[in-house]
Design a protein around this motif. Structure first.
Motif, PDB file in Angstrom:
ATOM      1  N   THR A  27       0.831  -1.203   0.000  1.00 50.32           N
ATOM      2  CA  THR A  27       0.000   0.000   0.000  1.00 50.32           C
ATOM      3  C   THR A  27       0.871   1.260   0.000  1.00 50.32           C
ATOM      4  O   THR A  27       2.021   1.237   0.414  1.00 50.32           O
ATOM      5  CB  THR A  27      -0.942   0.030   1.218  1.00 50.32           C
ATOM      6  OG1 THR A  27      -0.162   0.010   2.421  1.00 50.32           O
ATOM      7  CG2 THR A  27      -1.911  -1.137   1.196  1.00 50.32           C
ATOM      8  N   GLY A  28       0.283   2.347  -0.503  1.00 51.00           N
ATOM      9  CA  GLY A  28       0.956   3.634  -0.490  1.00 51.00           C
ATOM     10  C   GLY A  28       2.074   3.766  -1.506  1.00 51.00           C
ATOM     11  O   GLY A  28       2.841   4.723  -1.459  1.00 51.00           O
ATOM     12  N   LYS A  29       2.165   2.834  -2.415  1.00 53.08           N
ATOM     13  CA  LYS A  29       3.208   2.869  -3.439  1.00 53.08           C
ATOM     14  C   LYS A  29       2.564   2.980  -4.809  1.00 53.08           C
ATOM     15  O   LYS A  29       1.476   2.469  -5.036  1.00 53.08           O
ATOM     16  CB  LYS A  29       4.062   1.608  -3.375  1.00 53.08           C
ATOM     17  CG  LYS A  29       4.821   1.509  -2.073  1.00 53.08           C
ATOM     18  CD  LYS A  29       5.621   0.248  -1.986  1.00 53.08           C
ATOM     19  CE  LYS A  29       6.397   0.278  -0.676  1.00 53.08           C
ATOM     20  NZ  LYS A  29       6.617  -0.992  -0.113  1.00 53.08           N
ATOM     21  N   GLN A  30       3.261   3.631  -5.720  1.00 51.46           N
ATOM     22  CA  GLN A  30       2.773   3.759  -7.082  1.00 51.46           C
ATOM     23  C   GLN A  30       3.354   2.608  -7.893  1.00 51.46           C
ATOM     24  O   GLN A  30       4.538   2.578  -8.197  1.00 51.46           O
ATOM     25  CB  GLN A  30       3.189   5.113  -7.656  1.00 51.46           C
ATOM     26  CG  GLN A  30       2.443   5.478  -8.894  1.00 51.46           C
ATOM     27  CD  GLN A  30       2.577   6.956  -9.226  1.00 51.46           C
ATOM     28  OE1 GLN A  30       2.966   7.765  -8.406  1.00 51.46           O
ATOM     29  NE2 GLN A  30       2.242   7.296 -10.451  1.00 51.46           N
ATOM     30  N   TRP A  31       2.498   1.627  -8.240  1.00 51.81           N
ATOM     31  CA  TRP A  31       2.914   0.406  -8.931  1.00 51.81           C
ATOM     32  C   TRP A  31       2.773   0.585 -10.434  1.00 51.81           C
ATOM     33  O   TRP A  31       1.678   0.688 -10.962  1.00 51.81           O
ATOM     34  CB  TRP A  31       2.077  -0.782  -8.459  1.00 51.81           C
ATOM     35  CG  TRP A  31       2.333  -1.127  -7.031  1.00 51.81           C
ATOM     36  CD1 TRP A  31       1.565  -0.803  -5.947  1.00 51.81           C
ATOM     37  CD2 TRP A  31       3.445  -1.861  -6.523  1.00 51.81           C
ATOM     38  NE1 TRP A  31       2.136  -1.294  -4.806  1.00 51.81           N
ATOM     39  CE2 TRP A  31       3.288  -1.946  -5.127  1.00 51.81           C
ATOM     40  CE3 TRP A  31       4.566  -2.449  -7.115  1.00 51.81           C
ATOM     41  CZ2 TRP A  31       4.210  -2.598  -4.319  1.00 51.81           C
ATOM     42  CZ3 TRP A  31       5.480  -3.102  -6.304  1.00 51.81           C
ATOM     43  CH2 TRP A  31       5.294  -3.174  -4.921  1.00 51.81           C
ATOM     44  N   GLN A  32       3.904   0.606 -11.123  1.00 50.18           N
ATOM     45  CA  GLN A  32       3.953   0.806 -12.574  1.00 50.18           C
ATOM     46  C   GLN A  32       3.869  -0.532 -13.296  1.00 50.18           C
ATOM     47  O   GLN A  32       4.577  -1.477 -12.966  1.00 50.18           O
ATOM     48  CB  GLN A  32       5.263   1.495 -12.932  1.00 50.18           C
ATOM     49  CG  GLN A  32       5.454   1.700 -14.414  1.00 50.18           C
ATOM     50  CD  GLN A  32       6.756   2.420 -14.693  1.00 50.18           C
ATOM     51  OE1 GLN A  32       7.043   3.437 -14.104  1.00 50.18           O
ATOM     52  NE2 GLN A  32       7.553   1.875 -15.599  1.00 50.18           N
ATOM     53  N   VAL A  80       7.578  -0.763  -8.325  1.00 50.61           N
ATOM     54  CA  VAL A  80       7.370   0.558  -7.728  1.00 50.61           C
ATOM     55  C   VAL A  80       7.985   1.603  -8.642  1.00 50.61           C
ATOM     56  O   VAL A  80       9.121   1.443  -9.108  1.00 50.61           O
ATOM     57  CB  VAL A  80       7.997   0.621  -6.317  1.00 50.61           C
ATOM     58  CG1 VAL A  80       7.903   2.036  -5.756  1.00 50.61           C
ATOM     59  CG2 VAL A  80       7.334  -0.362  -5.381  1.00 50.61           C
ATOM     60  N   MET A  81       7.223   2.644  -8.920  1.00 49.91           N
ATOM     61  CA  MET A  81       7.721   3.715  -9.782  1.00 49.91           C
ATOM     62  C   MET A  81       8.808   4.489  -9.059  1.00 49.91           C
ATOM     63  O   MET A  81       8.662   4.793  -7.876  1.00 49.91           O
ATOM     64  CB  MET A  81       6.589   4.677 -10.168  1.00 49.91           C
ATOM     65  CG  MET A  81       5.659   4.096 -11.194  1.00 49.91           C
ATOM     66  SD  MET A  81       4.366   5.246 -11.704  1.00 49.91           S
ATOM     67  CE  MET A  81       5.275   6.479 -12.579  1.00 49.91           C
TER      68      MET A  81
END
Length: 143
Positions: free
Chosen positions: A30-35, A139-140
């Protein structure tokens, strides 16, 4: 007959005692930008100034939001024991997109199909059953 029951009971006991590694801390996903890196086994490449396809899971509200190639999307998710994940109430904006290099529908469909995830060395896979991953994310990097 008793032998068959004993074998079934032993098999059931063995299968339930062999759990996959579980995510104990939801902060891991959670709380991560998954590319998006791969979709249905196909590698995704981005042009230099192109916005990447991604999603973020927000722990406090159990919301998902992201960018699907042309439109923004949003919804809810639940995490369950055994790295189980369910997405629901998904919606998106409905912009008219001229550049159709990326199939948004194919991407958004993974959230309807996915029922579990794996996280290994910072790589998140959304899966259905024990088949090959529907999609793989990283993760971006922070800019």
């Amino acid at each position: 007959m008793k032998l068959k029951l004993a074998v079934v009971a032993l098999f059931t006991l063995l299968m339930t005692s062999c759990k996959p590694t579980e995510i104990k801390n939801t902060n891991d996903i959670t709380g991560k930008q998954w590319q998006l890196k791969t979709l249905n086994g196909k590698e995704i490449t981005y042009k230099e100034d192109e916005q990447t396809v991604y999603f973020i899971l927000t722990a406090k509200e159990n919301n998902i939001n992201g960018f699907s190639g042309c439109n923004r999307f949003f919804g809810s998710y639940t995490l369950e024991e055994g790295n189980r994940i369910r997405f629901s109430k998904l919606g998106s904006t409905m912009m008219a997109c001229l550049d159709e290099y990326f199939n948004e529908r194919e991407f958004l469909d993974i959230f309807d199909k996915a029922d579990n995830f794996t996280l290994v060395d910072g790589v998140l896979s959304l899966n259905v059953g024990r088949r090959a991953p529907l999609a793989v994310f990283e993760v971006m990097p922070k800019k």
